[in-house]
Scaffold this motif. Structure first.
Motif, PDB file in Angstrom:
ATOM      1  N   TYR A   2       1.020  -1.132   0.103  1.00  9.77           N
ATOM      2  CA  TYR A   2      -0.046   0.084   0.049  1.00  9.77           C
ATOM      3  C   TYR A   2       0.779   1.080   0.014  1.00  9.77           C
ATOM      4  O   TYR A   2       1.057   2.113   1.155  1.00  9.77           O
ATOM      5  CB  TYR A   2      -0.700   0.002   1.033  1.00  9.77           C
ATOM      6  N   SER A   7       0.090   5.855  -4.863  1.00 11.99           N
ATOM      7  CA  SER A   7      -0.866   6.972  -4.644  1.00 11.99           C
ATOM      8  C   SER A   7      -0.504   8.360  -5.264  1.00 11.99           C
ATOM      9  O   SER A   7      -1.592   8.723  -5.973  1.00 11.99           O
ATOM     10  CB  SER A   7      -1.220   7.356  -3.205  1.00 11.99           C
ATOM     11  N   ALA A  10      -0.923   7.532  -8.999  1.00  8.78           N
ATOM     12  CA  ALA A  10      -2.410   7.531  -9.421  1.00  8.78           C
ATOM     13  C   ALA A  10      -2.936   8.920  -9.626  1.00  8.78           C
ATOM     14  O   ALA A  10      -3.726   9.477 -10.485  1.00  8.78           O
ATOM     15  CB  ALA A  10      -2.939   6.757  -8.218  1.00  8.78           C
ATOM     16  N   LEU A  14      -4.534  10.012 -13.116  1.00  8.49           N
ATOM     17  CA  LEU A  14      -5.844  10.492 -12.940  1.00  8.49           C
ATOM     18  C   LEU A  14      -6.041  11.917 -13.531  1.00  8.49           C
ATOM     19  O   LEU A  14      -6.923  12.063 -14.523  1.00  8.49           O
ATOM     20  CB  LEU A  14      -6.585  10.213 -11.938  1.00  8.49           C
ATOM     21  N   PRO A  98      -5.067  -3.985  -9.817  1.00  5.42           N
ATOM     22  CA  PRO A  98      -3.703  -3.925  -9.749  1.00  5.42           C
ATOM     23  C   PRO A  98      -2.936  -4.708  -8.409  1.00  5.42           C
ATOM     24  O   PRO A  98      -1.972  -5.227  -8.574  1.00  5.42           O
ATOM     25  CB  PRO A  98      -3.258  -2.295  -9.856  1.00  5.42           C
ATOM     26  N   ARG A  99      -3.786  -4.720  -7.588  1.00  2.00           N
ATOM     27  CA  ARG A  99      -3.089  -5.283  -6.397  1.00  2.00           C
ATOM     28  C   ARG A  99      -3.125  -6.838  -6.695  1.00  2.00           C
ATOM     29  O   ARG A  99      -1.995  -7.659  -6.509  1.00  2.00           O
ATOM     30  CB  ARG A  99      -4.017  -5.084  -5.071  1.00  2.00           C
ATOM     31  N   HIS A 112      -7.532   0.387 -13.478  1.00  2.00           N
ATOM     32  CA  HIS A 112      -8.462   1.279 -13.600  1.00  2.00           C
ATOM     33  C   HIS A 112      -7.973   2.619 -14.143  1.00  2.00           C
ATOM     34  O   HIS A 112      -8.408   3.291 -15.155  1.00  2.00           O
ATOM     35  CB  HIS A 112      -9.250   1.342 -12.632  1.00  2.00           C
ATOM     36  N   ARG A 113      -6.985   3.338 -13.478  1.00  2.28           N
ATOM     37  CA  ARG A 113      -6.523   4.559 -13.823  1.00  2.28           C
ATOM     38  C   ARG A 113      -6.033   4.564 -15.297  1.00  2.28           C
ATOM     39  O   ARG A 113      -5.910   5.722 -16.009  1.00  2.28           O
ATOM     40  CB  ARG A 113      -5.704   5.295 -12.714  1.00  2.28           C
ATOM     41  N   VAL A 116      -8.785   4.926 -17.746  1.00  2.79           N
ATOM     42  CA  VAL A 116      -9.298   6.036 -17.890  1.00  2.79           C
ATOM     43  C   VAL A 116      -8.419   6.935 -19.054  1.00  2.79           C
ATOM     44  O   VAL A 116      -8.883   7.491 -19.605  1.00  2.79           O
ATOM     45  CB  VAL A 116      -9.337   6.768 -16.500  1.00  2.79           C
TER      46      VAL A 116
ATOM     47  N   ILE B 259      -6.067  10.158  -1.360  1.00  4.54           N
ATOM     48  CA  ILE B 259      -5.960   9.192  -2.222  1.00  4.54           C
ATOM     49  C   ILE B 259      -4.727   8.273  -1.674  1.00  4.54           C
ATOM     50  O   ILE B 259      -4.480   7.256  -2.121  1.00  4.54           O
ATOM     51  CB  ILE B 259      -5.589   9.624  -3.667  1.00  4.54           C
ATOM     52  N   ALA B 266      -5.645   0.345  -0.097  1.00  3.57           N
ATOM     53  CA  ALA B 266      -5.251   1.491  -0.923  1.00  3.57           C
ATOM     54  C   ALA B 266      -6.099   2.132  -1.653  1.00  3.57           C
ATOM     55  O   ALA B 266      -7.198   1.853  -2.447  1.00  3.57           O
ATOM     56  CB  ALA B 266      -4.481   0.580  -2.156  1.00  3.57           C
ATOM     57  N   ASP B 268      -6.123   4.645  -3.397  1.00  2.00           N
ATOM     58  CA  ASP B 268      -6.205   5.082  -4.994  1.00  2.00           C
ATOM     59  C   ASP B 268      -7.114   4.059  -5.697  1.00  2.00           C
ATOM     60  O   ASP B 268      -7.557   4.482  -6.744  1.00  2.00           O
ATOM     61  CB  ASP B 268      -4.659   5.002  -5.545  1.00  2.00           C
ATOM     62  N   VAL B 269      -7.011   2.642  -5.555  1.00  2.36           N
ATOM     63  CA  VAL B 269      -7.742   1.807  -6.123  1.00  2.36           C
ATOM     64  C   VAL B 269      -9.371   2.306  -6.133  1.00  2.36           C
ATOM     65  O   VAL B 269     -10.106   2.221  -7.276  1.00  2.36           O
ATOM     66  CB  VAL B 269      -7.823   0.158  -5.564  1.00  2.36           C
ATOM     67  N   ASP B 272      -9.635   5.351  -8.426  1.00  3.98           N
ATOM     68  CA  ASP B 272      -9.672   5.057  -9.659  1.00  3.98           C
ATOM     69  C   ASP B 272     -10.743   4.327 -10.148  1.00  3.98           C
ATOM     70  O   ASP B 272     -11.666   4.517 -11.191  1.00  3.98           O
ATOM     71  CB  ASP B 272      -8.587   3.924  -9.838  1.00  3.98           C
ATOM     72  N   ARG B 273     -11.772   3.564  -9.120  1.00  2.00           N
ATOM     73  CA  ARG B 273     -12.881   2.855  -9.583  1.00  2.00           C
ATOM     74  C   ARG B 273     -14.089   3.990  -9.983  1.00  2.00           C
ATOM     75  O   ARG B 273     -14.875   3.778 -10.741  1.00  2.00           O
ATOM     76  CB  ARG B 273     -13.318   2.097  -8.611  1.00  2.00           C
TER      77      ARG B 273
END
Lengths: 466, 466, 466
Positions: A2, A7, A10, A14, A98-99, A112-113, A116, B259, B266, B268-269, B272-273
């Protein structure tokens, strides 16, 4: 696991993706400003629809093709059942998370990011193609074109160019093309050239707008027949250009996908450089184009500055982190002349492309790709791709050394493949749409849009297309 | 104490807040595009004034009500002296300073960057309500409505829904409503439903615009009587929609407020979602609406795509981090049909709401709230609310298990309370304004705005309202 | 060396810089909305050209002047050979590379991301000056003005005010002016006053627009002669204002240049405060101006709210992190009255400044500078400038204590120097341009732009300027 660094990356990615989305607004305004007044509606509609259609098709098909389980270097995949079951949340979650992704052989890009960010670039590709087809194409044709581009054609190119298993990829962990791979950081080739070639075939197969070439010998594709709202047009063009400029700060620095140190390299230096080269290449191209056309035609034209700016931004995308700022100025200068030349060429061959997408995104994209083969700097390449070259020779541009010819060759091969694949995939689609009568609006409707319509509702309601 | 993680969260929240502010620009363009030409000015003015009035009233009253010292679950407070002395810098500083705040029983949400984010959402609520009242209301009425909404009505709802001591709050550390609390992450209920209900009462008490329902039986609330600048209207609508779409990336992922990893999750997940579900729900709704209305009316309409898109974005806000991407597509599909249905309904009952705020923000907001009760996923809920459920049962949607009925009930109760409270608070305000003659512009002025005014200055100067 | 904190600061500064770039779009729309319809084109062109010209000149000359090797407190430098060889990549890289920079005596500010941020502010200065000269100046004059401002005049002021060796700088590590230095965090003086004074001399030397003062005694500089697209004008003004408001969140909080803890101070608290004071000052000024003018003139005017807002934002820039939120409300209130007063004054002396740049950016900028000398809070100054005052007395505003008179004196001296230097540098430039016949367009062209041109192409092609 983590980590704070994740972060930060991310957040960086984003917000970069959101800026890439601003490109949609930019393309919408630019195309509306370039279209004849009565067609603004059609143009505006297609922008929103493009972005929405791309989201759905990139979600269902495109992302798996681009960054799915490695397969054969041509395209990614999910298992066939996985494809059908993407709606199955558990699998989808595993697929994207991703984890968990770190523990199985799927792609670390599959999160996910990145989705996007990549969706926003896919929507940009569709918007470029749409621009070239503006004012005479049916809504159905736009939907089909956007869906196929974002669901399959563009993802395949992404897989080639940016996926660690792609056969053109500089990130490849195996044998690279020419030993170096193709460098296309922010998509002069993968995004702009792809969109331009798709738009080229669309424009050719549609044919020119009625009255475009024969009525008054106008030498400017975007010339309006009448200007019902004086000043409004240039306002739209300039605002669109400024929004695109803003969006480019999402796509160029953002294509690094992260800003925290990686492999002992301070990636923020790389990201910063992308922002500087982007600014300088665009600025140099804008000024060159403005003054060159001023000398050639004897008058100032705001659209020259805007057009040049965008050409410079397109050209610098491929190498935004591997060329130096001073070289970016040179690149902008060349991009402006490339635009001036291809503008003439497009007139000569009778290509009707209302937003000059083929010249701006195609010719300047090609220039950008090849320019990297000439003037990529070894230091900067190493910084950008981290340990990618740890046990191999780092490439550089040809002008920095004879061994750079390999990179130049890789860039040329890559460009040819992008052009070839996009042509092979998109031209048949447009031909099929034409045969089905779904490509072009009727002559009556096109004429109606050129004159002032008697129907009060016409303004915000498109006609009776099939 | 001086942690890097806090800085990252601060940057994330501030830039999210700036994107939320972009909603103001989006609402301004959308409403201007929906208004009859002569009324653009009024509409534009109210947007700027709304944001400014909300800043002042949210600063003096609203923030203390929403996130002040816990009191009774209904509303926060400062001591009475503190309220009067907010201008006293020392107290204000202590009040807001998150560093010192940790040592006293005040709310950790009470810091400056949360203020910026929450102010921007308060301005969005006021803009939604203003849109429904556009074209026939006085500037004074807008000011009063914005002040009361941002200073008291909306903060009370924030306190219920998002404050750890609020009686509806899922974040509550004590007994939660139905044992689970109401899940409304980015405000389908707290923001959109609140704004829509306020706008509903405003529109009802104002009455329809002159000539709206009886002149030509137009079936589209936004139909202009004459279109003086063809194409300009759709340009505004589409640009407004794209800016709103952009702003939604501030409000949905931003509502997580941070974030960096928290409670071993985490975040950030989660963030992102939210970005993915927001994109997919909006896109699915836009396409559904476009094609459904195409089939129903036989023509393409750009405003359908825009309207659908916004409906989908509103609906997904409540559950943006707790539903799956594939489920978000389904939600978008439903939101489009909800819009189509309520559009008909609004015509039938004679509600004149120029921007369809009640349908888009009200009906779709309600749908979003209830949808969470049906399809929130347990895993995602746990991720989103961290240790909130550490020693209790984590809720899920009803369709995932019978125990989900508690969450569905909480969502329904929450929605009913938002509707009830907003109605009870706002309807009397509008009635009082009407009695004082400050609500609606005069008939002469309304007629003057519909025709072309003879007064050259009219364009940018509003008439002689009281 | 490869620190996560640096990456966070880099992301923060880059995205702030992108928001500063949004100011360009804001100025473009605002100026277009304030210009007479036929002149929108000229106005729009100059915005794009300004930004591009500034990029090139700030790259070649400006950045070295502002943040180059320390020299004499007046201006930075590279060695003469370095100046000529900026195109030499190795030196340029060393020059800009912050990693290597730490080991030599050059400025730690000299890195790429600071370049992007500072270029964007330089473009804003040029845009302010351009606005004052709108509608009657040649493109050549704009190019010359932007180049000189961004290449030399503005960088010199940056060096004074923000460089650790500048003689006015609060960051100075040696002897500070009056023992305290001048506090101008986000450029009420360095950016807005500079731009306004440059624009003032441009407007004076150009003379008023034809028909501005004698035709109909209009009392509003921005009054259009005819309103060809009703409602369009106010739409542009409001959208421009909202974009500027957005951009201000880049320039004010962003001017801290970082958000991670520094010198044991949580800089995110400082950055957050800047966002809050910016919002409140702007909002208070907008409301004050709207209601004050409503009382004075008996009608609502959307441009009053917009004008007031911008005045408040300009005024708060100097002290955005060192005054308290409640004091920012007071500052906004004063800024509105300053604007009302100077508006009358500008009419009285016959200054024709289409966008009121001199009043908004000049008078309110001056107010902001002096206000810091009155109401800067000692605590906040210490937080903002970290260890800068570690071994010296921390300044405060005069109203907080008699020793604050030193800060007030420093602010006044600083303001005088900015005004003096900009006047000395820019007035001769405009005079030379006038003598060379490159400053003002011909009377025929100006008249042509005011009437409806018979030339269909006129709309997007400027006339035959030299």
């Amino acid at each position: 696991m983590y980590s704070l660094g994740t972060s930060v990356d991310a957040a960086f990615l984003l917000f970069s993706a959101y800026l890439v989305f601003v490109l949609q607004a930019g393309f919408a305004m630019l195309t509306a400003g370039s279209a004849r007044a009565q067609n603004k509606l059609n143009v505006m509609l297609t922008t929103v629809v493009d972005a929405a259609v791309c989201a759905i098709f990139y979600y269902i098909f495109g992302f798996a093709c681009a960054y799915g389980r490695p397969w054969n270097g041509f395209v990614g995949r999910g298992d066939f059942t996985e494809w059908l079951n993407l709606a199955n949340s558990a699998q989808f979650d595993e697929y994207f998370n991703p984890r968990r992704g770190e523990n199985h052989p799927w792609n670390p890009l599959a999160n996910h990011r990145v989705w996007v960010f990549e969706w926003a670039t896919a929507a940009a590709v569709a918007a470029i193609a749409s621009g070239a087809m503006a004012e005479r194409s049916q809504v159905t044709a736009h939907v089909a074109c956007s869906a196929f581009l974002s669901g399959f054609v563009y993802p395949v190119i992404c897989h080639w160019v940016w996926e660690p298993h792609g056969w053109l990829s500089v990130y490849s962990q195996g044998t690279r093309l020419m030993g170096v791979g193709m460098i296309d950081i922010a998509g002069s080739g993968a995004i702009h050239l792809t969109g331009a070639i798709a738009g080229f075939w669309g424009a050719i197969i549609l044919g020119p707008r009625r009255g475009r070439f024969h009525s008054n010998g106008a030498d400017d594709a975007a010339q309006p027949k009448e200007s019902s709202s004086q000043g409004g047009r240039s306002t739209l063009v300039v605002m669109g250009t400024l929004l695109l400029w803003l969006g480019w700060y999402g796509i160029n620095p953002g294509s690094i996908l992260g800003i925290v140190p990686k492999h002992y390299v301070a990636m923020d230096v790389v990201v910063d450089r992308a922002a500087v080269t982007t600014t300088l290449a665009g600025a140099a191209a804008a000024i060159t184009m403005l003054f060159a056309r001023r000398l050639m035609r004897g008058r100032w034209d705001v659209e020259d500055a805007c057009s040049g700016l965008l050409g410079g931004l397109v050209a610098v995308s491929a190498g935004c982190t591997v060329i130096e700022p001073s070289v970016a100025v040179l690149l902008g200068f060349l991009a402006a002349w490339m635009l001036i030349g291809t503008k003439q060429l497009a007139m000569a061959v009778g290509l009707d492309d209302p937003v000059e997408a083929v010249q701006r995104h195609g010719a300047c994209g090609l220039l950008g790709l090849l320019f990297v083969g000439l003037l990529a700097k070894e230091d900067h390449v190493m910084q950008t791709f981290g340990d990618g070259y740890s046990n191999q020779e780092t490439p550089c541009g040809w002008l920095y050394g004879i061994r750079g010819r390999k990179l130049l060759a890789a860039q040329a091969i890559g460009a040819a493949c992008v052009v070839g694949w996009t042509s092979v995939a998109m031209a048949p689609l447009f031909l099929m749409l034409r045969m089905a009568g779904l490509l072009r609006i009727s002559e009556e409707e096109e004429d109606a849009r050129l004159g002032f319509s008697a129907d009060d509702n016409y303004e915000h309601v498109l006609g009776q297309e099939r």
